[in-house]
Design a protein around this motif. Structure first.
Motif, PDB file in Angstrom:
ATOM      1  N   ARG A 190      -0.164  14.253  59.121  1.00 32.23           N
ATOM      2  CA  ARG A 190      -1.382  15.052  59.003  1.00 32.23           C
ATOM      3  C   ARG A 190      -1.340  16.231  59.970  1.00 32.23           C
ATOM      4  NH1 ARG A 190      -5.986  15.056  62.045  1.00 32.23           N
ATOM      5  NH2 ARG A 190      -5.253  13.199  63.177  1.00 32.23           N
TER       6      ARG A 190
ATOM      7  N   HIS B 246       1.786  13.176  68.765  1.00 34.00           N
ATOM      8  CA  HIS B 246       1.935  14.183  67.718  1.00 34.00           C
ATOM      9  C   HIS B 246       3.151  15.031  68.035  1.00 34.00           C
ATOM     10  CE1 HIS B 246      -0.020  16.662  70.812  1.00 34.00           C
ATOM     11  NE2 HIS B 246       0.415  17.727  70.154  1.00 34.00           N
TER      12      HIS B 246
ATOM     13  N   HIS C 124       4.174  19.029  68.278  1.00 31.97           N
ATOM     14  CA  HIS C 124       3.827  20.445  68.237  1.00 31.97           C
ATOM     15  C   HIS C 124       5.083  21.202  67.833  1.00 31.97           C
ATOM     16  CE1 HIS C 124       2.028  24.321  69.796  1.00 31.97           C
ATOM     17  NE2 HIS C 124       3.318  24.607  69.767  1.00 31.97           N
TER      18      HIS C 124
ATOM     19  N   LYS D  66       3.567  11.927  73.278  1.00 34.35           N
ATOM     20  CA  LYS D  66       2.312  12.460  73.802  1.00 34.35           C
ATOM     21  C   LYS D  66       2.493  12.876  75.265  1.00 34.35           C
ATOM     22  CE  LYS D  66       0.640   7.752  74.687  1.00 34.35           C
ATOM     23  NZ  LYS D  66      -0.470   6.783  74.481  1.00 34.35           N
TER      24      LYS D  66
ATOM     25  N   SER E 202      -2.899  18.269  62.480  1.00 35.37           N
ATOM     26  CA  SER E 202      -4.047  18.049  63.358  1.00 35.37           C
ATOM     27  C   SER E 202      -4.418  19.284  64.174  1.00 35.37           C
ATOM     28  CB  SER E 202      -3.767  16.871  64.296  1.00 35.37           C
ATOM     29  OG  SER E 202      -2.577  17.087  65.043  1.00 35.37           O
ATOM     30  N   GLY E 203      -3.591  20.311  64.114  1.00 31.50           N
ATOM     31  CA  GLY E 203      -3.887  21.566  64.812  1.00 31.50           C
ATOM     32  C   GLY E 203      -3.116  22.692  64.166  1.00 31.50           C
ATOM     33  N   ARG E 204      -3.798  23.792  63.876  1.00 25.89           N
ATOM     34  CA  ARG E 204      -3.167  24.887  63.152  1.00 25.89           C
ATOM     35  C   ARG E 204      -2.875  26.078  64.068  1.00 25.89           C
ATOM     36  NH1 ARG E 204      -3.192  24.496  57.584  1.00 25.89           N
ATOM     37  NH2 ARG E 204      -4.289  22.652  56.789  1.00 25.89           N
TER      38      ARG E 204
ATOM     39  N   ALA F   5       0.172  15.122  63.434  1.00 20.62           N
ATOM     40  CA  ALA F   5      -0.122  13.803  63.986  1.00 20.62           C
ATOM     41  C   ALA F   5       0.785  12.755  63.365  1.00 20.62           C
ATOM     42  CB  ALA F   5      -1.585  13.447  63.734  1.00 20.62           C
TER      43      ALA F   5
ATOM     44  N   GLU G 289     -11.094  25.451  67.527  1.00 24.93           N
ATOM     45  CA  GLU G 289     -10.787  24.025  67.641  1.00 24.93           C
ATOM     46  C   GLU G 289     -11.213  23.537  69.014  1.00 24.93           C
ATOM     47  OE1 GLU G 289      -6.671  23.378  66.942  1.00 24.93           O
ATOM     48  OE2 GLU G 289      -6.773  23.783  64.801  1.00 24.93           O
TER      49      GLU G 289
ATOM     50  N   ASP H 175       0.326  21.447  65.074  1.00 22.01           N
ATOM     51  CA  ASP H 175       0.371  20.064  65.507  1.00 22.01           C
ATOM     52  C   ASP H 175       0.391  19.152  64.283  1.00 22.01           C
ATOM     53  OD1 ASP H 175       0.315  20.768  68.154  1.00 22.01           O
ATOM     54  OD2 ASP H 175      -1.842  20.436  68.401  1.00 22.01           O
TER      55      ASP H 175
END
Length: 263
Positions: free
Chosen positions: A143, A242, A244, A234, A145-147, A168, A92, A166
């Protein structure tokens, strides 16, 4: 994922909770949580280290991102091997991150080290509470946005793999406790992670929630699944609003997407 959900569904069955026959999955994915049962009072070790066994015979452990296995588990006088299934870890690229958060100067690096040591200490618990036993729900809906586990490259600079998931969502979105738990850490202004809350679910399992714009809980507070603990934001090292959501078994980072109830 269904394997983990099935294992957790079985936890509520009283016949399994007092089972004399050890119950242990034959395999686990990298980043996955393992749930097992033994007769109450049985000594259990994982890779040679003793783990907590509840009064109902429940025990848990995790397989880290880079775990190759097999993981050797002893259940009293019985020795088992749990096969670890490998996963692919995509790359990523995250651009637009403030440079000082990617390669911080010495004084900031020292601050980050101090703050992370506090977080690590908060994870070093082995409470007998089984707050995780009902499974987990999403802390927010949005959504992904980070795995978990994906290799992160910030502003072109390779860094450690992503430690959580993550999601979003707009700033101010209420964040709910994914399971019952005890708040063991709550601070609004960590350098990298901004507003940060840790929720201990018992047996060394804990969730962490980063980049929060608001914190609604305090250390020592016990919260219920679905209770609001803060709001997404943020803060810290973030390029947009988002949540985390990280998950640990002590110091071993696990994938929230593999938790029972999450799909």
């Amino acid at each position: 994922m269904r394997r983990f959900a099935s294992a957790f569904a079985a936890l509520v069955l009283p016949t399994l909770a007092i089972a004399a026959v050890p119950d242990l999955p034959a395999s686990v994915s990298q980043g996955g949580l393992v749930i097992g049962h033994v007769a109450p009072g049985t000594r259990v070790t994982v890779a040679g280290k003793p783990v907590h066994v509840g009064g109902d015979g429940l025990f848990v452990f995790g397989a880290g991102r880079d775990e190759r296995g097999p993981i050797v588990v002893t259940l009293g006088n019985t020795r088992r091997s749990v096969v670890v299934s490998p996963r692919d870890w995509p790359v990523e690229r995250v651009n637009g991150v403030p440079p000082k958060t990617v390669n911080p100067p010495p004084d900031i690096a020292a601050r980050i080290e101090r703050e992370q040591a506090e977080v690590v200490a908060a994870r070093d618990r082995d409470d007998a509470r089984e707050d995780f036993v009902r499974g987990f729900v999403w802390p927010v809906s949005g959504r992904i946005s980070g795995r978990f586990g994906n290799q992160r490259i910030y502003n072109g600079d390779p860094k450690a793999p992503h430690s959580g998931m993550d999601i979003a969502v707009p700033e101010g979105t209420p964040v709910k406790a994914p399971a019952d738990g005890l708040v063991t850490f709550a601070k609004p202004d960590l350098y990298l992670t901004g507003g940060t809350v840790l929720l201990d679910h018992g047996f060394g399992l804990s969730s962490n929630f980063l980049h929060l714009s608001r914190i609604d809980v305090r250390v020592g507070q016990h919260v219920r699944q679905g209770e609001i603990i803060g709001a997404a934001g943020k803060t810290g090292r973030a390029t947009g609003p988002h949540l985390h959501w990280g998950f640990n078994w002590f110091g071993t980072r696990l994938d929230p997407l593999l938790l029972p109830g999450i799909h």
